[in-house]
Write an enzyme that holds these catalytic residues in place. Structure first.
Site, PDB file in Angstrom:
ATOM      1  N   SER A  82      -3.514  10.018  11.064  1.00 15.05           N
ATOM      2  CA  SER A  82      -5.044   9.781  10.770  1.00 15.05           C
ATOM      3  C   SER A  82      -5.177   8.428  10.283  1.00 15.05           C
ATOM      4  O   SER A  82      -4.224   7.522  10.145  1.00 15.05           O
ATOM      5  CB  SER A  82      -5.336  10.667   9.267  1.00 15.05           C
ATOM      6  OG  SER A  82      -6.626  10.120   8.730  1.00 15.05           O
TER       7      SER A  82
ATOM      8  N   TYR B 236      -2.402  11.400   0.756  1.00 13.00           N
ATOM      9  CA  TYR B 236      -2.866  11.661   2.162  1.00 13.00           C
ATOM     10  C   TYR B 236      -2.382  10.720   2.953  1.00 13.00           C
ATOM     11  O   TYR B 236      -1.900  10.918   4.067  1.00 13.00           O
ATOM     12  CB  TYR B 236      -4.276  12.415   2.155  1.00 13.00           C
ATOM     13  CG  TYR B 236      -4.701  12.956   3.610  1.00 13.00           C
ATOM     14  CD1 TYR B 236      -4.539  13.991   4.095  1.00 13.00           C
ATOM     15  CD2 TYR B 236      -5.394  11.837   4.388  1.00 13.00           C
ATOM     16  CE1 TYR B 236      -4.845  14.399   5.591  1.00 13.00           C
ATOM     17  CE2 TYR B 236      -5.885  12.144   5.622  1.00 13.00           C
ATOM     18  CZ  TYR B 236      -5.637  13.461   6.049  1.00 13.00           C
ATOM     19  OH  TYR B 236      -5.798  13.555   7.330  1.00 13.00           O
TER      20      TYR B 236
ATOM     21  N   LYS C  17       0.456  10.420   5.886  1.00 14.79           N
ATOM     22  CA  LYS C  17      -0.045   9.933   7.234  1.00 14.79           C
ATOM     23  C   LYS C  17       0.610   8.708   7.791  1.00 14.79           C
ATOM     24  O   LYS C  17       1.032   8.563   9.118  1.00 14.79           O
ATOM     25  CB  LYS C  17      -1.429   9.938   7.295  1.00 14.79           C
ATOM     26  CG  LYS C  17      -2.255  11.324   7.028  1.00 14.79           C
ATOM     27  CD  LYS C  17      -1.631  12.283   8.184  1.00 14.79           C
ATOM     28  CE  LYS C  17      -2.400  13.506   7.911  1.00 14.79           C
ATOM     29  NZ  LYS C  17      -1.779  14.810   8.948  1.00 14.79           N
TER      30      LYS C  17
END
Length: 249
Positions: free
Chosen positions: A139, A152, A156
């Site tokens: 991401s 998160y 990533k």
């Protein structure tokens, strides 16, 4: 340039909805046989039916990608169903958000360790086929700090680094490893569609950060995936391709 995956056997972990579903269908449209996994059987069955419409073999199996033994069993089943594995896509995410134990656990178990475990399980099969490709879905969150989604972004970022390490480790086995870092992608039932109504301020903030003035579509990520896993990208490995309409800029 026409890209073909005819005769290739692809496994998409997290392949029943959104980006994963579009990648699976993109592979099928390019001629690959495809095996997908996720937790919900109904979505798996629907996606498998759509894969078969392209005249290729499809196999769908429920799998909890947070479970080490379940991943090993799924990869073995996929290799048996397809007659081998040439391509692996690690797409699943736990969508852990904040900086608490739960967010970190989801991200580490699914985004990171499911990628590690599925790659290690698929490696002998890809090697036996004479080489192939692994694609990790990261991401743009992995490129910058985030007060809202610290765990998160961190997991990533770990995938981006691990992709480079995998590419280095697997090059002697003729296995290319790349990643895609999508920006904000909107699709029915997805996170951003939900946020449009539940958190319009966040939705509009993301939308306004995209120079093209719209959210991305899963098919646009899938097009990049098909390219990176094809012979058209035969000299590309260890790279992370940003697919975000300029959002990271």
């Amino acid at each position: 340039m026409q890209i073909s995956l005819k005769g290739r056997r692809a496994v998409v972990a997290g392949g029943s909805k959104g980006i994963g579903r579009s990648i699976a269908l993109g592979f099928a449209a390019a001629g690959a046989d495809v095996c997908i996994c996720a937790r919900g059987q109904a979505a798996l069955d629907a996606t498998a039916a759509d894969i078969r419409k392209h005249g290729v073999k499809a196999h769908a199996e429920s799998c909890d990608l947070a479970n080490k033994d379940a991943i090993a069993a799924f990869i073995a089943s996929a290799a048996k169903a397809l007659g081998g594995i040439d391509i692996l896509v690690n797409n699943a995410s736990g969508f852990g958000g904040g900086d608490d134990e739960a967010g970190w656990a989801k991200g580490l178990d699914i985004d990171v360790m499911a990628t590690v475990r599925a790659s290690n399980a698929a490696l002998p099969h890809i090697e036996q086929s004479g080489g192939g490709a692994i694609l990790n879905i990261s991401s743009i969150s992995g490129f910058h700090a985030s007060a809202r989604a610290a765990s998160y972004g961190a997991v990533k970022a770990a995938l981006i680094n691990y992709t480079m390490s995998q590419a280095l480790m697997y090059a002697p086995k003729k296995i290319r490893v790349n990643a895609i870092a999508p920006g904000s992608i909107e699709f029915p039932g997805g996170l951003w569609e939900e946020r449009k109504t539940s958190n319009p301020q966040l939705y509009n903030s993301a939308l306004n950060s995209i120079p093209w003035g719209r959210m991305g579509r899963p098919e646009e990520v899938a097009n990049a995936a098909v390219f990176l896993c094809s012979e058209a990208a035969s000299w590309i490995t260890g790279q992370t391709l940003t697919v975000d309409g300029g959002q990271l800029l």
